[in-house]
Design a protein around this motif. Structure first.
Motif, mmCIF file in Angstrom:
data_model
loop_
_atom_site.group_PDB
_atom_site.id
_atom_site.type_symbol
_atom_site.label_atom_id
_atom_site.label_comp_id
_atom_site.label_asym_id
_atom_site.label_seq_id
_atom_site.Cartn_x
_atom_site.Cartn_y
_atom_site.Cartn_z
ATOM 1 N N ASP A 26 -10.996 -0.572 -0.962
ATOM 2 C CA ASP A 26 -10.247 -0.625 0.103
ATOM 3 C C ASP A 26 -10.137 -1.621 1.261
ATOM 4 O O ASP A 26 -9.364 -1.669 2.006
ATOM 5 C CB ASP A 26 -9.849 0.827 0.842
ATOM 6 C CG ASP A 26 -9.583 1.884 -0.465
ATOM 7 O OD1 ASP A 26 -10.149 3.107 -0.446
ATOM 8 O OD2 ASP A 26 -8.441 1.657 -1.198
ATOM 9 N N ARG B 67 -4.821 9.681 -2.084
ATOM 10 C CA ARG B 67 -5.895 9.383 -0.881
ATOM 11 C C ARG B 67 -5.150 8.873 0.370
ATOM 12 O O ARG B 67 -5.936 9.274 1.352
ATOM 13 C CB ARG B 67 -6.911 8.300 -1.417
ATOM 14 C CG ARG B 67 -7.535 8.581 -2.723
ATOM 15 C CD ARG B 67 -8.721 7.642 -3.127
ATOM 16 N NE ARG B 67 -8.209 6.059 -3.101
ATOM 17 C CZ ARG B 67 -8.502 5.087 -2.467
ATOM 18 N NH1 ARG B 67 -9.349 5.385 -1.549
ATOM 19 N NH2 ARG B 67 -7.993 4.135 -2.949
ATOM 20 N N PHE B 68 -4.281 8.210 0.247
ATOM 21 C CA PHE B 68 -3.418 7.634 1.493
ATOM 22 C C PHE B 68 -2.204 8.377 1.492
ATOM 23 O O PHE B 68 -1.737 8.945 0.807
ATOM 24 C CB PHE B 68 -3.064 6.395 1.432
ATOM 25 C CG PHE B 68 -4.336 5.324 1.333
ATOM 26 C CD1 PHE B 68 -5.677 5.737 1.120
ATOM 27 C CD2 PHE B 68 -4.163 4.139 1.552
ATOM 28 C CE1 PHE B 68 -6.584 4.769 1.352
ATOM 29 C CE2 PHE B 68 -5.246 3.171 1.639
ATOM 30 C CZ PHE B 68 -6.518 3.461 1.361
ATOM 31 N N VAL C 26 1.012 -1.228 -0.168
ATOM 32 C CA VAL C 26 -0.100 0.128 -0.094
ATOM 33 C C VAL C 26 0.888 1.171 0.074
ATOM 34 O O VAL C 26 0.569 2.142 -0.678
ATOM 35 C CB VAL C 26 -0.914 -0.006 1.193
ATOM 36 C CG1 VAL C 26 -1.769 1.232 1.139
ATOM 37 C CG2 VAL C 26 -1.850 -1.212 1.167
ATOM 38 N N LEU D 291 -12.104 6.758 1.305
ATOM 39 C CA LEU D 291 -11.968 5.462 1.292
ATOM 40 C C LEU D 291 -13.124 5.065 0.333
ATOM 41 O O LEU D 291 -14.390 5.468 0.282
ATOM 42 C CB LEU D 291 -12.258 4.815 2.482
ATOM 43 C CG LEU D 291 -10.827 4.773 3.458
ATOM 44 C CD1 LEU D 291 -11.179 4.664 4.763
ATOM 45 C CD2 LEU D 291 -10.087 3.814 3.001
ATOM 46 N N MET E 195 -5.917 7.467 5.658
ATOM 47 C CA MET E 195 -6.665 7.050 4.528
ATOM 48 C C MET E 195 -7.956 7.731 4.428
ATOM 49 O O MET E 195 -8.802 7.919 5.392
ATOM 50 C CB MET E 195 -6.899 5.606 4.601
ATOM 51 C CG MET E 195 -5.667 4.701 5.076
ATOM 52 S SD MET E 195 -6.168 2.818 5.179
ATOM 53 C CE MET E 195 -7.151 3.070 6.581
ATOM 54 N N TYR F 240 3.918 4.666 -2.853
ATOM 55 C CA TYR F 240 2.601 4.506 -2.581
ATOM 56 C C TYR F 240 2.078 3.503 -3.983
ATOM 57 O O TYR F 240 2.509 3.429 -5.135
ATOM 58 C CB TYR F 240 1.570 5.635 -2.904
ATOM 59 C CG TYR F 240 1.757 6.511 -1.753
ATOM 60 C CD1 TYR F 240 2.540 7.649 -1.920
ATOM 61 C CD2 TYR F 240 1.051 6.318 -0.587
ATOM 62 C CE1 TYR F 240 2.662 8.662 -0.874
ATOM 63 C CE2 TYR F 240 1.156 7.050 0.466
ATOM 64 C CZ TYR F 240 2.006 8.137 0.276
ATOM 65 O OH TYR F 240 2.266 9.261 1.261
ATOM 66 N N SER G 88 -3.037 2.627 -6.714
ATOM 67 C CA SER G 88 -4.715 2.817 -6.594
ATOM 68 C C SER G 88 -4.966 3.765 -5.131
ATOM 69 O O SER G 88 -5.907 4.118 -4.988
ATOM 70 C CB SER G 88 -5.333 1.096 -6.101
ATOM 71 O OG SER G 88 -4.349 0.661 -5.216
ATOM 72 N N VAL G 89 -3.840 3.827 -4.466
ATOM 73 C CA VAL G 89 -4.271 4.901 -3.185
ATOM 74 C C VAL G 89 -3.613 6.176 -3.429
ATOM 75 O O VAL G 89 -3.574 6.915 -2.483
ATOM 76 C CB VAL G 89 -3.780 4.275 -2.027
ATOM 77 C CG1 VAL G 89 -4.390 2.669 -1.876
ATOM 78 C CG2 VAL G 89 -2.181 3.898 -1.966
#
Length: 121
Positions: free
Chosen positions: A90, A67-68, A48, A86, A83, A60, A63-64
């Motif tokens: 996830d 956002r993360f 992640v 979401l 996070m 990262y 996909s994240v």
């Protein structure tokens, strides 16, 4: 050496959760790498986010991104994963992972226990 994960839980789509990972168990440790992996239902464990020394390089999963956010905690030898936005995809068991140096064992990879993150639509 132990990696203690905390946080997680259940939220609705668009919600926010944070995870924390604390390294403990040795009086002198160097955290060379710390990060989070996840296992989504029916899928393999995947990276992640991670922080790597030297240079505190951060990586990262695509996909994240955006956002993360992974960061070092205010307490020594901790890492946080924030996070936001979401999505149901996830939903997974999240694992803290690190490469930790101690005088006794040198640099070794360690895994923390998993913590569940559930995002409902």
């Amino acid at each position: 050496v132990q990696l203690q994960a905390s946080g997680g839980g259940s939220v609705q789509t668009g919600g926010y959760l944070s995870l924390s990972c604390e390294v403990s168990g040795s009086t002198f440790t160097v955290v060379n790498r710390i990060g989070w992996y996840r296992e989504r239902p029916g899928q393999q464990r995947e990276l992640v986010a991670k922080i790597v020394r030297p240079g505190e390089r951060i990586a990262y999963a695509e996909s994240v991104k955006g956002r993360f956010t992974i960061s070092r905690g205010s307490i020594e030898n901790t890492a946080l994963l924030q996070m936001s936005d979401l999505k149901p995809e996830d939903t997974a068991v999240y694992y803290c992972e690190g490469n930790i140096y101690t005088r006794a064992q040198g640099s070794v990879d360690y895994w923390g226990q998993g913590t569940q993150v559930t995002v409902s639509s």
